[in-house]
Scaffold this motif. Sequence first.
Motif, mmCIF file in Angstrom:
data_model
loop_
_atom_site.group_PDB
_atom_site.id
_atom_site.type_symbol
_atom_site.label_atom_id
_atom_site.label_comp_id
_atom_site.label_asym_id
_atom_site.label_seq_id
_atom_site.Cartn_x
_atom_site.Cartn_y
_atom_site.Cartn_z
ATOM 1 N N GLU A 1 -46.651 74.600 134.875
ATOM 2 C CA GLU A 1 -47.113 75.964 135.147
ATOM 3 C C GLU A 1 -47.821 75.982 136.500
ATOM 4 O O GLU A 1 -48.376 74.975 136.943
ATOM 5 N N LYS A 2 -47.805 77.115 137.169
ATOM 6 C CA LYS A 2 -48.506 77.238 138.438
ATOM 7 C C LYS A 2 -50.009 77.156 138.204
ATOM 8 O O LYS A 2 -50.459 77.618 137.152
ATOM 9 N N PRO A 3 -50.789 76.596 139.114
ATOM 10 C CA PRO A 3 -50.316 76.003 140.358
ATOM 11 C C PRO A 3 -49.892 74.562 140.143
ATOM 12 O O PRO A 3 -50.333 73.918 139.192
ATOM 13 N N LEU A 4 -49.062 74.088 141.061
ATOM 14 C CA LEU A 4 -48.690 72.671 141.007
ATOM 15 C C LEU A 4 -49.945 71.816 141.211
ATOM 16 O O LEU A 4 -50.116 70.776 140.573
ATOM 17 N N ALA A 5 -50.801 72.292 142.110
ATOM 18 C CA ALA A 5 -52.055 71.575 142.383
ATOM 19 C C ALA A 5 -53.013 72.588 142.975
ATOM 20 O O ALA A 5 -52.603 73.660 143.413
ATOM 21 N N THR A 6 -54.275 72.242 143.015
ATOM 22 C CA THR A 6 -55.255 73.225 143.484
ATOM 23 C C THR A 6 -55.560 73.097 144.971
ATOM 24 O O THR A 6 -56.254 73.947 145.526
ATOM 25 N N THR A 7 -55.068 72.019 145.608
ATOM 26 C CA THR A 7 -55.231 71.895 147.065
ATOM 27 C C THR A 7 -53.891 71.526 147.680
ATOM 28 O O THR A 7 -53.057 70.888 147.025
ATOM 29 N N PRO A 8 -53.692 71.918 148.946
ATOM 30 C CA PRO A 8 -52.456 71.522 149.619
ATOM 31 C C PRO A 8 -52.269 70.012 149.626
ATOM 32 O O PRO A 8 -51.146 69.527 149.415
ATOM 33 N N ASP A 9 -53.334 69.259 149.829
ATOM 34 C CA ASP A 9 -53.195 67.806 149.880
ATOM 35 C C ASP A 9 -52.692 67.240 148.554
ATOM 36 O O ASP A 9 -51.804 66.381 148.522
ATOM 37 N N ALA A 10 -53.260 67.734 147.472
ATOM 38 C CA ALA A 10 -52.833 67.252 146.163
ATOM 39 C C ALA A 10 -51.378 67.622 145.901
ATOM 40 O O ALA A 10 -50.608 66.833 145.332
#
Lengths: 336, 336, 336, 336
Positions: free
Chosen positions: A94-103
Amino acid sequence: MMSLRVGVIGTGAIGRDHIRRLTSVVAGVEIVAVADADPELARRVAGEAGARVLPGDRLIGEPDVDAVLVCSWGATHADYVLAAIAAGKPVFCEKPLATTPDAALAIVDAEARRGKRLVQVGYMRRYDDAYRALKRELDGGVIGAPLMMHCAHRNASVPAFYRPDDMITDTAVHEIDMLRWLFGAEIVAVRVLRPRTGGHTGDLPEPMLLVLELDGGVLADVEISVNARYGYDIRGEILGESGTAALGEPGVVAVRSAGRLAVPIAGDWRERFGPAYDAELRDWAGTVRAGQPPGGPSCWDGYAATSVSAAALSSLRTGERVVVSLGDQPELYRRE
Amino acid sequence: MMSLRVGVIGTGAIGRDHIRRLTSVVAGVEIVAVADADPELARRVAGEAGARVLPGDRLIGEPDVDAVLVCSWGATHADYVLAAIAAGKPVFCEKPLATTPDAALAIVDAEARRGKRLVQVGYMRRYDDAYRALKRELDGGVIGAPLMMHCAHRNASVPAFYRPDDMITDTAVHEIDMLRWLFGAEIVAVRVLRPRTGGHTGDLPEPMLLVLELDGGVLADVEISVNARYGYDIRGEILGESGTAALGEPGVVAVRSAGRLAVPIAGDWRERFGPAYDAELRDWAGTVRAGQPPGGPSCWDGYAATSVSAAALSSLRTGERVVVSLGDQPELYRRE
Amino acid sequence: MMSLRVGVIGTGAIGRDHIRRLTSVVAGVEIVAVADADPELARRVAGEAGARVLPGDRLIGEPDVDAVLVCSWGATHADYVLAAIAAGKPVFCEKPLATTPDAALAIVDAEARRGKRLVQVGYMRRYDDAYRALKRELDGGVIGAPLMMHCAHRNASVPAFYRPDDMITDTAVHEIDMLRWLFGAEIVAVRVLRPRTGGHTGDLPEPMLLVLELDGGVLADVEISVNARYGYDIRGEILGESGTAALGEPGVVAVRSAGRLAVPIAGDWRERFGPAYDAELRDWAGTVRAGQPPGGPSCWDGYAATSVSAAALSSLRTGERVVVSLGDQPELYRRE
Amino acid sequence: MMSLRVGVIGTGAIGRDHIRRLTSVVAGVEIVAVADADPELARRVAGEAGARVLPGDRLIGEPDVDAVLVCSWGATHADYVLAAIAAGKPVFCEKPLATTPDAALAIVDAEARRGKRLVQVGYMRRYDDAYRALKRELDGGVIGAPLMMHCAHRNASVPAFYRPDDMITDTAVHEIDMLRWLFGAEIVAVRVLRPRTGGHTGDLPEPMLLVLELDGGVLADVEISVNARYGYDIRGEILGESGTAALGEPGVVAVRSAGRLAVPIAGDWRERFGPAYDAELRDWAGTVRAGQPPGGPSCWDGYAATSVSAAALSSLRTGERVVVSLGDQPELYRRE
Ligand SMILES: [Mg+2]
Ligand SMILES: [Mg+2]
Ligand SMILES: [Mg+2]
Ligand SMILES: [Mg+2]
């Protein structure tokens, strides 16, 4: 064909809704294991589904778990997805894939190293009949090359726990993914503008207007309102060189009464996008059972959505235009 | 009641169209004198109307000219209007009132010194049934206090002599006047954004997106397209605290054929706003005949529209947000 | 061009409304004389219009009356029209032309003997933009040859003096004239069907369904409701061999509120057909001033409408299909 | 819950479509046996479904067949349904239940004698979202008591084997069932009217207009066109005492192009009613698995539809109004 045996991590509202889908509107799926931070809840859901309860990280490794559904709290998604990739198991996150762009980028890298698409992210608008018809019209060329798009996303209301940033990371993110998919182009800059707020919005910064620039020059403006009161309403019109294409208006029934011709508007996202969620999981389960790569949003899409969201959050604070840089896209995602 | 004797300065396309209106759809008006830079054209139009030809400045002073219609080239408007004010004669001035904010302000000052409203400026949307119905809905309160407005102005095409700046001074200016009127508030800042252009727009900077901030916090985004090809299309939706109100869709007739349900779209502004132009002149002639102040856009409205246009032109060049400052509004205009 | 001097017979509601039109939205007309059974009313209306009062039959003969408008009580129309024909004066007669087929046929004969078209009957739908657009679509051939038409005429309410037969002679007659004009064919048979009545209709036989057969085989069904409550609503859809064409839906403004998208419906015929009445009288005055035959419905049209109405009244009593026979059409009317 | 084991009699187009539904969009169903007049076809379908082939009458008696789906040629339906009732097995029978009123009544009697509802007939409109919303509006009372209904059923085209009588028994019968369900009243009389035919309809008697009288006095007119060319279009508007309620217009997407605003129309019944077929079988399988009586159209509904169809066929030949008499409804069906 054998049943697909699915393990579900996270049995909150969305997790239970997905379990209901997998057992009532998607044929050929069995829920074999569930995990949740709340063991009591996990036990109850497991009981109803005829599944066993396991901790999330162990669930992923179980031999009889063919594929994993991640519906837990957003901050935990990335680790579960990385674990599924490490185990070589298909995972619907489910969204989000991750909470930061780096993650998110770490997941992209992991999957790219593995060299095989295993992850689908839950942006379900790509499965909505209206958006698909809109894309067909755009791709069909009747309206010419696209120049602009005008969008609005309006919730009738949001729950008490909904936070200001959720307007971007939870709500606008659907528009962000949709724009990238519709135009087949990355978003390169974003600016968030704010009018006055209504008296009924508490401390939510609403409505807001996102101005998004796509690679190639298409410009999109997106209104986000989350206390629109009158209903749940999703709008979009593409301006092309020789015409426009827009999502249709509501109207299953039309009532003439008391001086007005009126058609009902959806009350919430369940009513508006329920069939898209059904189609999304049916497609996912179908590709997994057939041993094919997933047909829906990829890790790269999840990374891009998270990156644009982060830029929009920054613009929300400063009012300035914020540039988005994604870096090179791994070969694995280029066919899309 | 006696006929109203009107002198018309400028017998180009719009001037002749207004003469046709005054003699066929407005009762009680007589055209007694016309002026034009092209004496041949002036003679022909005068002949058809049963009027005499005079130079514009002399026409204003003629004893049998009760009121003046200024439809000449934009750059000449201000002087004619000032002369009419000096002569104490009611004057209907096609837009723009003047080509610079300073020139428009000079007219405001002249009329304010005279202490009596003599001037109406030709922003005809205030007379359009759909915009009036929209304003009624807004003022009626059903949608709550306004927060945003989404607008689009699309011409199917523009003539060869149409210049880039005309997108603002000729076209967007109608939206600018409409927003001020609809919300009863001044525009305090403007920014012009530009997506890619289509292959068919020559050197026109189109489409463009104006983002306008109104005093009180309402935010409006306005798409301007002048080669939209598919038709002439004017759109507007107000987002309020509890609902939205929008201009209705076209649809005098609905044809089901070849897999589509289709309704015609207007071809040009004549078709869309013809009745508004009729109503505008009927109202103006009616107030003049009755010795009342004009009910339509004032000098102040013309000054404000010119000032916002100038700011938008500046933003078009720089891409930056430009603030608009009008200064104090003379008492004469405050009742509006 | 000189003003057209008109004498008006009948200064009731419709007469006064037509006088208002002729003096405010039709240019070049002067009201010089009025007549009414109520001398007090006649005097008041004459005073406002700057006209003199005369008995109806004398008015027609006055040398300064160029043309006559008959708006008196229906039963008196025929005699006034005959007198105008005898005097060789153009006459606009509000519907009905006469109250019986025989009386209408006598007018047809008188005008045919005179050999010149002098009479226009007040069926104004032929001047309505939507019906004209519908006819253009039909004649344009996109939907193929017509096969059927589905119509509805709904009044929100009717006044206390409205009688059962008025549903046909006053109301359905507009649909009857429209069908003949739209398809260019006579109505050859009619049947009136009746469902249950609502609790709010008093002794009016409503709703009713007229089934009309046109020469050539087109079949039309027409619902007539005169206490529809929700608004004034006129509907029509033509089924052709390859598509359908229908009157458009209402919708000057669209409001989203409280779970509904709503557009206003007209309240009464004034709101829906006001512009058609304007256009009708403008066209009539224009042809008369130009010395041309009238462009609107002729005596023959009035005779046909009265004949079909009579057949429908008969069917209303018996429930049986009633055949309509008009006899030979005089040469004078064949060009139409 | 255990899977429901279904035997399917008839593996033509509709049979295979239902098998696809039962195995892909309805959870918890297994196809265990199939029968068809074409043994080759039966074998192929059975192979794909993992089922065995049996003659239809033997299939019904098999111990592992929990429920039966009858999709064979219409004339064979009645015997299979009677056999299923005799075997005490739930049976879903595609329309028609029987080809004559007498044969249908025999089924009603058999089921009534058995004292338990086992049969559901395949009138799927009752499961369509739009019709359900229409019924909710009607039952909700906003439009008041119903007086009339205007309907149209239009196929873009029909296959070569489609016979004239099919316009009633195959096509109009859906409207007949819908009207009975919507208004909760029997149809007591029917008349079939015929306009001219188009040049493209071969020897089909189309279009036709059915006029149906319901017990209680509601009158319905239903246009049936089966070569409408432009698309598949189902329309319906109920006139009530204080308003109307109608099926909504199409419009998943709206394209502005070349002077028109256009929305797509469905191409065929699969596109329009696919979700209703899904819902119908999901509901049926759900009730059977739960041991409940079927929630859809009963034998009595099938008998009534067949009886009204027979009356309409008679009226099609004579043009006369034909009365429908159903006799007493057995107690078993009265709760509906
Ligand atoms: Mg979501
Ligand atoms: Mg203008
Ligand atoms: Mg009338
Ligand atoms: Mg069927």
